[in-house]
Motif scaffolding. Structure first.
Motif, mmCIF file in Angstrom:
data_model
loop_
_atom_site.group_PDB
_atom_site.id
_atom_site.type_symbol
_atom_site.label_atom_id
_atom_site.label_comp_id
_atom_site.label_asym_id
_atom_site.label_seq_id
_atom_site.Cartn_x
_atom_site.Cartn_y
_atom_site.Cartn_z
ATOM 1 N N LYS A 118 30.698 106.111 35.431
ATOM 2 C CA LYS A 118 32.077 105.659 35.332
ATOM 3 C C LYS A 118 32.149 104.143 35.430
ATOM 4 C CE LYS A 118 35.223 109.138 36.760
ATOM 5 N NZ LYS A 118 36.263 109.476 37.700
ATOM 6 N N GLY A 119 31.172 103.477 34.954
ATOM 7 C CA GLY A 119 31.199 102.027 35.049
ATOM 8 C C GLY A 119 31.983 101.389 33.925
ATOM 9 N N LYS A 120 32.061 100.082 33.975
ATOM 10 C CA LYS A 120 32.744 99.315 32.950
ATOM 11 C C LYS A 120 31.846 99.212 31.723
ATOM 12 C CE LYS A 120 34.820 94.844 32.090
ATOM 13 N NZ LYS A 120 35.042 93.484 32.582
ATOM 14 N N PHE A 121 32.438 99.406 30.547
ATOM 15 C CA PHE A 121 31.677 99.303 29.307
ATOM 16 C C PHE A 121 31.485 97.837 28.959
ATOM 17 C CE2 PHE A 121 31.091 99.081 24.737
ATOM 18 C CZ PHE A 121 30.070 99.996 24.561
ATOM 19 N N GLN A 122 30.234 97.433 28.760
ATOM 20 C CA GLN A 122 29.915 96.066 28.393
ATOM 21 C C GLN A 122 29.331 96.065 26.983
ATOM 22 O OE1 GLN A 122 30.320 93.213 30.254
ATOM 23 N NE2 GLN A 122 31.289 94.414 31.856
ATOM 24 N N LYS A 123 29.938 95.312 26.085
ATOM 25 C CA LYS A 123 29.455 95.241 24.704
ATOM 26 C C LYS A 123 27.986 94.816 24.699
ATOM 27 C CE LYS A 123 30.713 93.552 20.192
ATOM 28 N NZ LYS A 123 31.703 92.865 19.386
ATOM 29 N N GLY A 124 27.166 95.575 24.001
ATOM 30 C CA GLY A 124 25.740 95.292 23.924
ATOM 31 C C GLY A 124 24.932 95.875 25.066
ATOM 32 N N GLU A 125 25.592 96.388 26.093
ATOM 33 C CA GLU A 125 24.913 96.948 27.259
ATOM 34 C C GLU A 125 25.215 98.418 27.475
ATOM 35 O OE1 GLU A 125 22.717 95.564 29.350
ATOM 36 O OE2 GLU A 125 22.761 93.664 28.312
ATOM 37 N N SER B 266 15.653 97.867 44.091
ATOM 38 C CA SER B 266 15.271 99.279 44.237
ATOM 39 C C SER B 266 14.328 99.659 43.108
ATOM 40 C CB SER B 266 16.511 100.175 44.175
ATOM 41 O OG SER B 266 17.345 99.929 45.275
ATOM 42 N N LYS B 267 13.299 100.401 43.441
ATOM 43 C CA LYS B 267 12.347 100.825 42.417
ATOM 44 C C LYS B 267 12.901 101.958 41.570
ATOM 45 C CE LYS B 267 8.331 99.334 44.978
ATOM 46 N NZ LYS B 267 7.132 99.708 45.685
ATOM 47 N N SER B 268 13.756 102.775 42.174
ATOM 48 C CA SER B 268 14.371 103.883 41.421
ATOM 49 C C SER B 268 15.654 104.319 42.115
ATOM 50 C CB SER B 268 13.408 105.061 41.283
ATOM 51 O OG SER B 268 13.002 105.514 42.551
ATOM 52 N N VAL B 269 16.486 104.996 41.334
ATOM 53 C CA VAL B 269 17.775 105.487 41.818
ATOM 54 C C VAL B 269 17.999 106.864 41.220
ATOM 55 C CG1 VAL B 269 20.281 105.116 41.765
ATOM 56 C CG2 VAL B 269 18.746 103.152 41.925
ATOM 57 N N VAL B 270 18.431 107.818 42.043
ATOM 58 C CA VAL B 270 18.926 109.095 41.523
ATOM 59 C C VAL B 270 20.436 108.928 41.439
ATOM 60 C CG1 VAL B 270 19.224 111.560 41.951
ATOM 61 C CG2 VAL B 270 17.039 110.466 42.440
ATOM 62 N N ASN B 271 20.937 109.083 40.243
ATOM 63 C CA ASN B 271 22.323 108.778 39.940
ATOM 64 C C ASN B 271 23.026 110.028 39.418
ATOM 65 O OD1 ASN B 271 24.368 106.768 39.531
ATOM 66 N ND2 ASN B 271 23.940 106.815 37.347
ATOM 67 N N SER B 272 24.303 110.185 39.771
ATOM 68 C CA SER B 272 25.066 111.290 39.183
ATOM 69 C C SER B 272 25.908 110.745 38.038
ATOM 70 C CB SER B 272 25.950 111.978 40.231
ATOM 71 O OG SER B 272 26.914 111.085 40.711
ATOM 72 N N LEU B 273 26.015 111.532 36.994
ATOM 73 C CA LEU B 273 26.758 111.126 35.816
ATOM 74 C C LEU B 273 28.236 111.482 35.906
ATOM 75 C CD1 LEU B 273 24.126 112.219 33.149
ATOM 76 C CD2 LEU B 273 24.581 109.902 34.008
ATOM 77 N N MET C 220 28.116 100.187 32.425
ATOM 78 C CA MET C 220 27.457 99.595 33.579
ATOM 79 C C MET C 220 27.752 100.465 34.797
ATOM 80 S SD MET C 220 26.228 96.840 32.230
ATOM 81 C CE MET C 220 26.094 95.389 33.199
ATOM 82 N N SER C 221 26.720 100.905 35.492
ATOM 83 C CA SER C 221 26.916 101.768 36.656
ATOM 84 C C SER C 221 26.437 101.062 37.919
ATOM 85 C CB SER C 221 26.151 103.079 36.477
ATOM 86 O OG SER C 221 24.771 102.867 36.645
ATOM 87 N N LEU C 222 26.762 101.663 39.036
ATOM 88 C CA LEU C 222 26.320 101.138 40.323
ATOM 89 C C LEU C 222 24.793 101.160 40.423
ATOM 90 C CD1 LEU C 222 27.261 100.026 43.021
ATOM 91 C CD2 LEU C 222 27.475 102.373 43.839
ATOM 92 N N ALA C 223 24.156 102.101 39.717
ATOM 93 C CA ALA C 223 22.694 102.174 39.734
ATOM 94 C C ALA C 223 22.072 100.867 39.249
ATOM 95 C CB ALA C 223 22.215 103.337 38.867
ATOM 96 N N ARG C 224 22.700 100.252 38.273
ATOM 97 C CA ARG C 224 22.182 98.985 37.748
ATOM 98 C C ARG C 224 22.132 97.928 38.855
ATOM 99 N NH1 ARG C 224 22.414 96.366 32.254
ATOM 100 N NH2 ARG C 224 22.213 94.161 32.672
ATOM 101 N N ALA C 225 23.137 97.902 39.706
ATOM 102 C CA ALA C 225 23.163 96.936 40.800
ATOM 103 C C ALA C 225 22.020 97.187 41.787
ATOM 104 C CB ALA C 225 24.508 97.003 41.523
ATOM 105 N N PHE C 226 21.734 98.464 42.074
ATOM 106 C CA PHE C 226 20.621 98.782 42.980
ATOM 107 C C PHE C 226 19.288 98.361 42.376
ATOM 108 C CE2 PHE C 226 23.717 101.585 45.025
ATOM 109 C CZ PHE C 226 23.427 101.361 46.360
ATOM 110 N N ILE C 227 19.097 98.606 41.091
ATOM 111 C CA ILE C 227 17.860 98.204 40.410
ATOM 112 C C ILE C 227 17.747 96.674 40.418
ATOM 113 C CG2 ILE C 227 16.617 98.206 38.205
ATOM 114 C CD1 ILE C 227 16.559 100.938 39.631
ATOM 115 N N ALA C 228 18.839 95.986 40.108
ATOM 116 C CA ALA C 228 18.833 94.521 40.107
ATOM 117 C C ALA C 228 18.541 93.957 41.498
ATOM 118 C CB ALA C 228 20.168 93.989 39.591
ATOM 119 N N ALA C 229 18.941 94.680 42.537
ATOM 120 C CA ALA C 229 18.715 94.235 43.918
ATOM 121 C C ALA C 229 17.307 94.547 44.409
ATOM 122 C CB ALA C 229 19.738 94.879 44.845
#
Length: 91
Positions: free
Chosen positions: A1-8, A22-29, A11-20
């Motif tokens: 349920k993230g914000k849609f970014q053109k070309g990307e 985290s080696k992996s994230v289990v995410n719900s859709l 965007m989900s919260l999982a992306r923030a964890f990876i950028a911070a």
């Protein structure tokens, strides 16, 4: 349920964890039932403790959930919303 970014894409919260870092994230859709999530995640973490890679542990936990539950709780809504993003290794 993230914000849609053109070309990307979305965007989900999982992306923030990876950028911070985290080696992996289990995410719900989607919003998932609490009881089925608990059942699935308990099995997932049990399998991780056995040293099974994360992707395989999630797959096996989903299969066990399907086999242990009957209609309507075996419906994919209850178990298929979880995905692994990132590193699949056991540790």
């Amino acid at each position: 349920k993230g914000k849609f970014q053109k070309g990307e894409g979305t965007m989900s919260l999982a992306r923030a964890f990876i950028a911070a870092g985290s080696k992996s994230v289990v995410n719900s859709l989607w919003k998932v039932n609490d009881e089925s999530t608990k059942t699935l995640m308990v099995e997932f973490y049990r399998l991780l403790q056995e040293g099974i890679p994360k992707n395989e542990a999630l797959r096996q936990a989903k299969l066990k959930y399907i086999n242990d539950n009957s209609h309507p709780t075996a419906h994919p809504y209850f178990w298929s919303g979880f995905i692994l993003i990132g590193n699949r290794s056991a540790f």
